[in-house]
Scaffold this motif. Structure first.
Motif, short mmCIF file in Angstrom:
data_model
loop_
_atom_site.label_atom_id
_atom_site.label_comp_id
_atom_site.label_asym_id
_atom_site.label_seq_id
_atom_site.Cartn_x
_atom_site.Cartn_y
_atom_site.Cartn_z
N TRP A 187 0.84 -1.20 0.00
CA TRP A 187 0.00 0.00 0.00
C TRP A 187 0.87 1.24 0.00
N GLN A 188 0.51 2.20 -0.84
CA GLN A 188 1.19 3.48 -0.83
C GLN A 188 0.25 4.57 -1.31
N CYS A 189 0.53 5.78 -0.92
CA CYS A 189 -0.22 6.95 -1.35
C CYS A 189 0.78 8.00 -1.78
N LYS A 190 0.54 8.62 -2.93
CA LYS A 190 1.41 9.69 -3.41
C LYS A 190 0.57 10.95 -3.57
N ILE A 191 0.99 12.00 -2.91
CA ILE A 191 0.33 13.30 -3.02
C ILE A 191 1.27 14.20 -3.80
N SER A 192 0.81 14.69 -4.95
CA SER A 192 1.67 15.47 -5.83
C SER A 192 1.18 16.91 -5.91
N GLN A 193 2.11 17.84 -5.73
CA GLN A 193 1.84 19.27 -5.84
C GLN A 193 2.87 19.89 -6.78
N LYS A 194 3.04 19.31 -7.95
CA LYS A 194 4.10 19.72 -8.87
C LYS A 194 4.03 21.20 -9.24
N GLY A 195 2.85 21.73 -9.42
CA GLY A 195 2.71 23.11 -9.84
C GLY A 195 3.09 24.13 -8.78
N VAL A 196 2.91 23.77 -7.51
CA VAL A 196 3.17 24.73 -6.43
C VAL A 196 4.24 24.26 -5.45
N GLY A 197 4.64 23.02 -5.52
CA GLY A 197 5.68 22.50 -4.64
C GLY A 197 5.16 22.10 -3.27
N VAL A 198 6.02 21.45 -2.53
CA VAL A 198 5.70 21.02 -1.17
C VAL A 198 6.76 21.58 -0.24
N VAL A 199 6.32 22.35 0.76
CA VAL A 199 7.24 22.89 1.76
C VAL A 199 7.33 21.96 2.95
N ASN A 200 6.18 21.39 3.35
CA ASN A 200 6.15 20.53 4.53
C ASN A 200 4.89 19.66 4.48
N ALA A 201 4.88 18.62 5.30
CA ALA A 201 3.71 17.75 5.42
C ALA A 201 3.69 17.14 6.82
#
Length: 98
Positions: free
Chosen positions: A68-82
């Motif tokens: 099981w895996q989940c991928k959250i993608s924010q390519k247009g705005v980037g990821v600073v933290n989660a």
């Protein structure tokens, strides 16, 4: 260390390594799509997330089900933290809008 104290996780480049604390036996080894910039355990120690800042992505993995895996993608705005939410089943992602 996981909140339950049974596991330890280490990020090395693209790899996420999870071991049992008492024996240091390898429990899980995951390869991510890019270099890991941060890891965080869920409060119940059932999930672990890896922030891939350069890719604008968060990978979430389950300790109980290695497929099981989940991928959250924010390519247009980037990821600073989660972070995991208080229930350990939701992920809060911070992006850097410019």
């Amino acid at each position: 260390f996981s909140p339950c104290g049974m596991y330890v996780a280490n990020a090395s480049g693209y790899r996420l390594v999870i071991k049992e604390v008492e024996s240091l036996q390898l429990m899980q080894l995951y390869t991510c799509d890019d270099q890991i910039s941060k890891i965080e355990w869920s409060r119940d120690s059932q999930y672990i997330l890896a922030v891939l800042s350069k890719r604008g992505q968060v990978d979430v993995r389950s300790l109980d089900d290695e497929s099981w895996q989940c991928k959250i993608s924010q390519k247009g705005v980037g990821v600073v933290n989660a972070h995991f939410g208080p229930d350990s089943r939701h992920v809060i992602v911070a992006s850097n809008f410019q």
